[in-house]
Design an enzyme around this catalytic site. Structure first.
Site, short mmCIF file in Angstrom:
data_model
loop_
_atom_site.label_atom_id
_atom_site.label_comp_id
_atom_site.label_asym_id
_atom_site.label_seq_id
_atom_site.Cartn_x
_atom_site.Cartn_y
_atom_site.Cartn_z
N CYS A 110 31.54 40.03 40.81
CA CYS A 110 30.79 40.26 42.28
C CYS A 110 30.15 41.40 42.66
O CYS A 110 30.25 42.03 43.62
CB CYS A 110 31.80 39.98 43.49
SG CYS A 110 32.76 38.50 43.56
N ASP A 170 35.34 51.03 51.26
CA ASP A 170 36.11 49.69 51.17
C ASP A 170 37.17 50.24 49.99
O ASP A 170 37.01 50.73 48.95
CB ASP A 170 34.91 49.14 50.28
CG ASP A 170 35.50 47.65 49.53
OD1 ASP A 170 36.98 47.59 49.52
OD2 ASP A 170 34.88 47.19 48.89
N1 PMP Z 1 35.75 45.52 47.52
C1 PMP Z 1 36.30 45.28 46.43
C2 PMP Z 1 35.98 46.64 45.66
C3 PMP Z 1 37.03 44.18 45.68
O1 PMP Z 1 37.75 44.59 44.54
C4 PMP Z 1 37.12 43.09 46.52
C5 PMP Z 1 38.04 41.95 45.71
N2 PMP Z 1 37.45 41.60 44.57
C6 PMP Z 1 36.60 42.92 47.68
C7 PMP Z 1 36.08 43.86 48.26
C8 PMP Z 1 36.77 41.57 48.55
O2 PMP Z 1 38.15 41.38 48.97
P1 PMP Z 1 38.34 40.10 49.43
O3 PMP Z 1 37.90 38.84 48.41
O4 PMP Z 1 39.95 39.95 49.34
O5 PMP Z 1 38.18 40.02 50.85
#
Ligand code: PMP
Length: 403
Positions: free
Chosen positions: A361, A198
Site C-alpha cells: 500500500c 500515522d
Molecule cells: N499506515 C500505516 C503505516 C500502516 O502500516 C497501515 C496498515 N498497513 C495503515 C496506515 C492502515 O491501517 P489500517 O488498515 O489498520 O486502517
C-alpha cells in the site's frame, strides 16, 4: 550459512496460540498475532460481561460503560494524551479520513497546500487527495534521504506558510524508518501548519508520547498492537477537536435532537456515532496492558536486535538488495535479484516462513525505489533468532532455485 542464535531478551511464543511450533510469522507489520490475555479479554467481553454502553440504566450496562471508559483512559495514558482527546475509530484509515474530512475539509481553502512524504501508506495519501480535490488545495511531497528516511532538511527547505497540514508516518510500514517526530512537528509549526502522525507501525515498536512529540493529531490501529481488528484510535488536540464538525451522524454523538435542529455532544462522543466496537475496545485495553507489561523499550530493543541479525545475514547474500536504514524499527524490506517478491514469498512459505510481498500500500514509494514490489519481513514480540535463521535459509533456497 548459519546464523548465530543470540540470547533472546523476550521468550513469549507460548502466549500466542495461533503461532504453531516451527512457523516463522514475519508479517506483524500487516497485523500482529494475539496473545492469550487479549483472547481471554475478548471471550470475557462477549461471554460474561457483555451489554451495550452509555445508554443502559441497568447494572450490567453501567459496568460495561465503566470498562469502556476505563479503556479510553488506558489508551490516552499509553500515548500521553487525555481521555477527552482520544476517539475510538475503526482503525488508522478511519482516523485519517476523519481528520481529512472534518478538519482539513472545513479549514483548508483553494490555494492551501498539504505536505506528505514519499513513503506514506495509501491511507495517508488518498484521503488528503480526496479533500484537496474538494477544496482546491495542492499536495507536495517530501523526498527521502539516500538511506530512505523522510528528508527533514528538505522538508524545512520546502515548507511555506501556504502549507496548512503535514501528514507523515512515524515509522514506515515498508522500510521501518523512524521519523524524528519532534523535529518534524517543530518544522510544521514554524509555518503555522498542523501535523498528523500515522503511528500504525510506531505504537507497537516504540514508546510514544504525543505531548512530548508535540503533534496535533495521532492515529493508530489496534490490530497491529496485538489487539483486535476493527478498533483504532485518533488522538487530537482538544482545541482542534472542539472546533471540528461531526464525522457521521447518528446515535450517541448528539446533545439534543429535534426536527428543527440538532446539537452535538462534545468530543470524543461527537465523533463516535452509533454503537461502538465495545469488545474491541476491551480487547485493545488488554493489548495495551500486555505490551506495557513487557515494556516498549524492551520490545524496541528486541526488534532492533532481530533487524540487525536479519540485515547482517541478508547482506551477506550477493543477490539480496536491502532497503531502508540500518536502524529501522522491526521491519526489513528487500529484493532478491532477478526474482519477483511474490516468488520469494511463495518459496519461503514452503519452508514455513510467512513474509509479505507486494507494494505494501505504498506505490509511490515503490516508484521512488524503482521496484514494482519488495519482500518484507516484519517482527513482533514473539519472533526470535530461529525465525531469522529460517528466513535466511529460505532466501538461500530462493537463490539456488533461481540460479
Ligand atoms: N499506515 C500505516 C503505516 C500502516 O502500516 C497501515 C496498515 N498497513 C495503515 C496506515 C492502515 O491501517 P489500517 O488498515 O489498520 O486502517
Amino acid at each position: 550459512m548459519t546464523v548465530a542464535t543470540a540470547t533472546r531478551p523476550l521468550d513469549l511464543l507460548a502466549d500466542f496460540p495461533a503461532i504453531p511450533p516451527g512457523w516463522a510469522y514475519l508479517d506483524t507489520a500487516a497485523t500482529s498475532q494475539k496473545p492469550r490475555p487479549v483472547l481471554d479479554a475478548i471471550a470475557r467481553g462477549y461471554g460474561e460481561t457483555y451489554a451495550t454502553v452509555h445508554r443502559g440504566v441497568y447494572q450490567r450496562s453501567a459496568d460495561m460503560t465503566l470498562a469502556f471508559e476505563a479503556a479510553r483512559e488506558r489508551v490516552a495514558a499509553f500515548i500521553g494524551g487525555k481521555p477527552g482527546e482520544t476517539i475510538f475509530v475503526r482503525g488508522a484509515t478511519e482516523g485519517i479520513n476523519l481528520v481529512a474530512t472534518c478538519w482539513a475539509g472545513t479549514q483548508l481553502e483553494a490555494g492551501d497546500r498539504i505536505l506528505l512524504s514519499t513513503l506514506e501508506h495509501h491511507s495517508n495519501i488518498v484521503p488528503w487527495q480526496m479533500v484537496a480535490g474538494k477544496v482546491g488545495a495542492e499536495i507536495d511531497v517530501i523526498p527521502l534521504t539516500p538511506d530512505h528516511r523522510i528528508d527533514l532538511d528538505a522538508m524545512a527547505a520546502m515548507i511555506t506558510p501556504a502549507h496548512k497540514l503535514v501528514a507523515l508516518a512515524h515509522v514506515s510500514n515498508v522500510l521501518g524508518a523512524v521519523l524524528d517526530a519532534k523535529r518534524a512537528c517543530q518544522i510544521a509549526h514554524s509555518v503555522g501548519a498542523r501535523i498528523l502522525l500515522d503511528g500504525c507501525q510506531a505504537v507497537p515498536r516504540l514508546p510514544v508520547d504525543v505531548a512530548e512529540i508535540g503533534c496535533d493529531f495521532y492515529v493508530f490501529s489496534g490490530h497491529k498492537l496485538y489487539g483486535p481488528t476493527g478498533i483504532g484510535v485518533l488522538w487530537g488536540r482538544s482545541e482542534l477537536l472542539e472546533a471540528m464538525p461531526p464525522y457521521q451522524g447518528g446515535g450517541s454523538m448528539i446533545d439534543r435532537v429535534t426536527f428543527a435542529r440538532t446539537t452535538y455532544a462534545p468530543p470524543p462522543g461527537r465523533f463516535e456515532a452509533g454503537t461502538p466496537h465495545i469488545v474491541g475496545v476491551v480487547g485493545l485495553h488488554a493489548a495495551i496492558d500486555y505490551v506495557d507489561g513487557i515494556g516498549l523499550a524492551r520490545i524496541h530493543a528486541h526488534e532492533t536486535a532481530l533487524v540487525t541479525q536479519a540485515r547482517d545475514a541478508l547482506s551477506q547474500i550477493n543477490s539480496v538488495r536491502l532497503f531502508g536504514p540500518d536502524d529501522s524499527a522491526g521491519i526489513v524490506s528487500f529484493a532478491v535479484g532477478g526474482v519477483h517478491p511474490h516468488d520469494v514469498a511463495t518459496i519461503l512459505d514452503e519452508g514455513n516462513v510467512a513474509i509479505r510481498a507486494g507494494h505494501h500500500c505504498a506505490q509511490p514509494l515503490m516508484d521512488a525505489l524503482g521496484v514494482p514490489a519488495t519482500a518484507r519481513a516484519s517482527f513482533g514480540v514473539y519472533n526470535h533468532a530461529g525465525d531469522i535463521a529460517a528466513l535466511v535459509k529460505g532466501i538461500e533456497r530462493v537463490t539456488r532455485i533461481f540460479g
